[in-house]
Design a protein around this motif. Sequence first.
Motif, PDB file in Angstrom:
ATOM      1  N   LYS A  92      38.621  47.710  38.945  1.00  0.00           N
ATOM      2  CA  LYS A  92      38.228  48.192  40.272  1.00  0.00           C
ATOM      3  C   LYS A  92      38.758  47.298  41.386  1.00  0.00           C
ATOM      4  N   MET A  93      39.250  46.117  41.025  1.00  0.00           N
ATOM      5  CA  MET A  93      39.749  45.181  42.025  1.00  0.00           C
ATOM      6  C   MET A  93      41.264  45.082  42.029  1.00  0.00           C
ATOM      7  N   ASN A  94      41.919  45.541  40.979  1.00  0.00           N
ATOM      8  CA  ASN A  94      43.374  45.402  40.848  1.00  0.00           C
ATOM      9  C   ASN A  94      44.041  46.754  40.956  1.00  0.00           C
ATOM     10  N   GLU A  95      44.859  46.904  41.975  1.00  0.00           N
ATOM     11  CA  GLU A  95      45.579  48.154  42.101  1.00  0.00           C
ATOM     12  C   GLU A  95      47.012  48.033  41.601  1.00  0.00           C
ATOM     13  N   ASN A  96      47.670  46.962  41.928  1.00  0.00           N
ATOM     14  CA  ASN A  96      49.088  46.822  41.600  1.00  0.00           C
ATOM     15  C   ASN A  96      49.374  45.515  40.877  1.00  0.00           C
ATOM     16  N   LEU A  97      48.764  45.338  39.732  1.00  0.00           N
ATOM     17  CA  LEU A  97      48.996  44.124  38.955  1.00  0.00           C
ATOM     18  C   LEU A  97      50.370  44.157  38.302  1.00  0.00           C
ATOM     19  N   PRO A  98      51.068  43.034  38.300  1.00  0.00           N
ATOM     20  CA  PRO A  98      52.325  42.976  37.548  1.00  0.00           C
ATOM     21  C   PRO A  98      52.050  43.203  36.053  1.00  0.00           C
ATOM     22  N   ASN A  99      52.998  43.820  35.374  1.00  0.00           N
ATOM     23  CA  ASN A  99      52.827  44.105  33.944  1.00  0.00           C
ATOM     24  C   ASN A  99      52.585  42.848  33.127  1.00  0.00           C
ATOM     25  N   ILE A 100      53.212  41.736  33.503  1.00  0.00           N
ATOM     26  CA  ILE A 100      53.040  40.505  32.736  1.00  0.00           C
ATOM     27  C   ILE A 100      51.582  40.056  32.765  1.00  0.00           C
ATOM     28  N   ILE A 101      50.902  40.257  33.888  1.00  0.00           N
ATOM     29  CA  ILE A 101      49.483  39.895  33.986  1.00  0.00           C
ATOM     30  C   ILE A 101      48.661  40.816  33.094  1.00  0.00           C
ATOM     31  N   LYS A 102      48.944  42.097  33.165  1.00  0.00           N
ATOM     32  CA  LYS A 102      48.215  43.066  32.327  1.00  0.00           C
ATOM     33  C   LYS A 102      48.360  42.743  30.849  1.00  0.00           C
ATOM     34  N   GLU A 103      49.549  42.302  30.453  1.00  0.00           N
ATOM     35  CA  GLU A 103      49.826  42.023  29.047  1.00  0.00           C
ATOM     36  C   GLU A 103      49.342  40.642  28.608  1.00  0.00           C
ATOM     37  N   GLY A 142      42.460  41.485  32.431  1.00  0.00           N
ATOM     38  CA  GLY A 142      41.216  41.227  33.145  1.00  0.00           C
ATOM     39  C   GLY A 142      41.374  40.253  34.286  1.00  0.00           C
ATOM     40  N   GLY A 143      42.587  39.716  34.466  1.00  0.00           N
ATOM     41  CA  GLY A 143      42.821  38.753  35.536  1.00  0.00           C
ATOM     42  C   GLY A 143      42.827  39.414  36.902  1.00  0.00           C
ATOM     43  N   VAL A 144      42.238  38.735  37.863  1.00  0.00           N
ATOM     44  CA  VAL A 144      42.177  39.206  39.244  1.00  0.00           C
ATOM     45  C   VAL A 144      42.667  38.072  40.142  1.00  0.00           C
ATOM     46  N   CYS A 145      43.546  38.376  41.073  1.00  0.00           N
ATOM     47  CA  CYS A 145      44.090  37.322  41.926  1.00  0.00           C
ATOM     48  C   CYS A 145      43.070  36.866  42.961  1.00  0.00           C
ATOM     49  N   VAL A 146      43.272  35.666  43.437  1.00  0.00           N
ATOM     50  CA  VAL A 146      42.385  35.076  44.437  1.00  0.00           C
ATOM     51  C   VAL A 146      42.283  36.004  45.653  1.00  0.00           C
ATOM     52  N   GLY A 147      43.402  36.577  46.049  1.00  0.00           N
ATOM     53  CA  GLY A 147      43.424  37.449  47.224  1.00  0.00           C
ATOM     54  C   GLY A 147      42.519  38.661  47.100  1.00  0.00           C
ATOM     55  N   GLN A 196      39.101  37.463  47.679  1.00  0.00           N
ATOM     56  CA  GLN A 196      38.977  37.124  49.089  1.00  0.00           C
ATOM     57  C   GLN A 196      38.762  38.392  49.920  1.00  0.00           C
ATOM     58  N   GLU A 197      39.543  39.433  49.655  1.00  0.00           N
ATOM     59  CA  GLU A 197      39.400  40.695  50.387  1.00  0.00           C
ATOM     60  C   GLU A 197      38.014  41.291  50.201  1.00  0.00           C
ATOM     61  N   LYS A 198      37.545  41.307  48.958  1.00  0.00           N
ATOM     62  CA  LYS A 198      36.250  41.917  48.659  1.00  0.00           C
ATOM     63  C   LYS A 198      35.108  41.142  49.297  1.00  0.00           C
ATOM     64  N   SER A 199      35.228  39.819  49.344  1.00  0.00           N
ATOM     65  CA  SER A 199      34.146  38.996  49.882  1.00  0.00           C
ATOM     66  C   SER A 199      34.172  38.904  51.403  1.00  0.00           C
ATOM     67  N   GLY A 200      35.378  38.994  51.982  1.00  0.00           N
ATOM     68  CA  GLY A 200      35.511  38.836  53.419  1.00  0.00           C
ATOM     69  C   GLY A 200      35.518  37.386  53.874  1.00  0.00           C
ATOM     70  N   LEU A 201      35.549  36.458  52.931  1.00  0.00           N
ATOM     71  CA  LEU A 201      35.577  35.029  53.255  1.00  0.00           C
ATOM     72  C   LEU A 201      37.009  34.521  53.264  1.00  0.00           C
ATOM     73  N   ALA A 202      37.205  33.345  53.793  1.00  0.00           N
ATOM     74  CA  ALA A 202      38.532  32.738  53.848  1.00  0.00           C
ATOM     75  C   ALA A 202      39.062  32.460  52.450  1.00  0.00           C
ATOM     76  N   GLN A 203      40.373  32.526  52.301  1.00  0.00           N
ATOM     77  CA  GLN A 203      41.014  32.303  51.003  1.00  0.00           C
ATOM     78  C   GLN A 203      40.689  30.918  50.470  1.00  0.00           C
ATOM     79  N   ARG A 210      29.398  33.579  44.826  1.00  0.00           N
ATOM     80  CA  ARG A 210      29.886  33.229  43.486  1.00  0.00           C
ATOM     81  C   ARG A 210      29.256  34.126  42.435  1.00  0.00           C
ATOM     82  N   LEU A 211      27.981  34.413  42.571  1.00  0.00           N
ATOM     83  CA  LEU A 211      27.319  35.340  41.642  1.00  0.00           C
ATOM     84  C   LEU A 211      27.950  36.729  41.751  1.00  0.00           C
ATOM     85  N   ASN A 212      28.223  37.168  42.963  1.00  0.00           N
ATOM     86  CA  ASN A 212      28.878  38.467  43.154  1.00  0.00           C
ATOM     87  C   ASN A 212      30.250  38.493  42.501  1.00  0.00           C
ATOM     88  N   ILE A 213      31.009  37.425  42.652  1.00  0.00           N
ATOM     89  CA  ILE A 213      32.345  37.367  42.040  1.00  0.00           C
ATOM     90  C   ILE A 213      32.237  37.544  40.531  1.00  0.00           C
TER      91      ILE A 213
END
Length: 105
Positions: A25-36, A40-45, A48-55, A13-16
């Motif tokens: 650095k965590m978002n490569e293909n964010l939908p434009n609506i999220i960007k607008e 700064g929003g990052v999806c749960v997935g 999850q990928e960065k941590s290696g833990l279950a979703q 949680r501290l790492n997150i």
Amino acid sequence: MLAVLKALSNETRLNILCWLREPEKMNENLPNIIKEEFPGGVCVGSNQEKSGLAQSVISSYLSSMQKAGLLKSRRYGQWTYYRRNEEGIAAFLESFTAGLQVNNK
């Protein structure tokens, strides 16, 4: 204050919270609506990928951090995005620092 300290007592949680300082650095293909609408929003997935833990574990962590006031969330369709709650973090730090100050009265 205890809810925040409890949330931060877990290394992932501290790492997150630290990872979300640089969401680009965590978002490569964010939908434009999220960007607008939720910059700064990052999806749960992505967390999850960065941590290696279950979703399910990451979702639980993010939810507890939101309840503690460290994160904000927004749901778009089937995806939930989280970002840091800078105001909540600042309020916690101010309160925590004040609570540790010596009162010489």
